[in-house]
Design a protein around this motif. Structure first.
Motif, short mmCIF file in Angstrom:
data_model
loop_
_atom_site.label_atom_id
_atom_site.label_comp_id
_atom_site.label_asym_id
_atom_site.label_seq_id
_atom_site.Cartn_x
_atom_site.Cartn_y
_atom_site.Cartn_z
N PHE A 180 -13.06 54.24 12.46
CA PHE A 180 -13.08 52.90 13.04
C PHE A 180 -14.49 52.63 13.50
CE2 PHE A 180 -12.84 49.97 16.60
CZ PHE A 180 -12.08 48.95 16.05
N PHE A 188 -16.96 49.73 15.11
CA PHE A 188 -16.98 48.45 15.80
C PHE A 188 -17.89 47.47 15.05
CE2 PHE A 188 -16.08 51.73 18.88
CZ PHE A 188 -14.95 51.24 19.50
N ILE A 232 -1.63 61.04 13.88
CA ILE A 232 -1.17 59.68 14.14
C ILE A 232 0.18 59.50 13.45
CG2 ILE A 232 -1.69 57.24 13.76
CD1 ILE A 232 -4.65 58.02 13.68
N ILE A 243 -2.48 50.18 12.52
CA ILE A 243 -3.34 50.38 13.69
C ILE A 243 -2.83 49.49 14.81
CG2 ILE A 243 -5.66 50.14 14.64
CD1 ILE A 243 -6.71 50.56 11.80
N GLU A 244 -2.57 50.09 15.95
CA GLU A 244 -2.22 49.34 17.15
C GLU A 244 -3.29 49.63 18.17
OE1 GLU A 244 1.73 49.96 18.64
OE2 GLU A 244 2.54 50.14 16.61
N TYR A 245 -3.69 48.61 18.90
CA TYR A 245 -4.70 48.84 19.92
C TYR A 245 -4.42 47.97 21.13
CZ TYR A 245 -6.83 44.46 18.38
OH TYR A 245 -7.06 43.15 18.07
N MET A 246 -4.98 48.38 22.25
CA MET A 246 -4.83 47.65 23.49
C MET A 246 -6.21 47.57 24.14
SD MET A 246 -2.57 48.61 26.86
CE MET A 246 -1.28 49.21 25.82
N ILE A 247 -6.53 46.42 24.65
CA ILE A 247 -7.79 46.25 25.36
C ILE A 247 -7.45 46.21 26.84
CG2 ILE A 247 -9.77 44.75 25.76
CD1 ILE A 247 -9.41 43.81 22.86
#
Length: 68
Positions: A9, A11, A51, A57-61
């Motif tokens: 990943f 950015f 994984i 893909i799961e993401y949290m900010i």
């Protein structure tokens, strides 16, 4: 050569930002840093073993605590 499943990943970086250094912070997790030590990329080695679903893909900010 072993079969290596790699998830990378990176950015969204301005074109002038380059990876200056990479460190294996924990086994099989490599962080890429720019010259200011900002994290600009994450690599997960053997991702399919680490994984549950490497196809998604799961993401949290997280929100930073605001000073009052």
């Amino acid at each position: 050569m072993p079969n290596l499943c790699l998830f990378t990943f990176t950015f969204c970086l301005p074109k002038d930002v380059e990876i200056d250094e990479s460190d294996e912070e924990t086994p099989s997790i490599i962080l890429d840093f720019d010259s200011n030590r900002n994290v600009v990329g994450i690599e997960i080695l053997q991702a399919s073993k680490r994984i549950d679903n490497p196809q998604t893909i799961e993401y949290m900010i997280a929100q930073a605590a605001m000073a009052s």
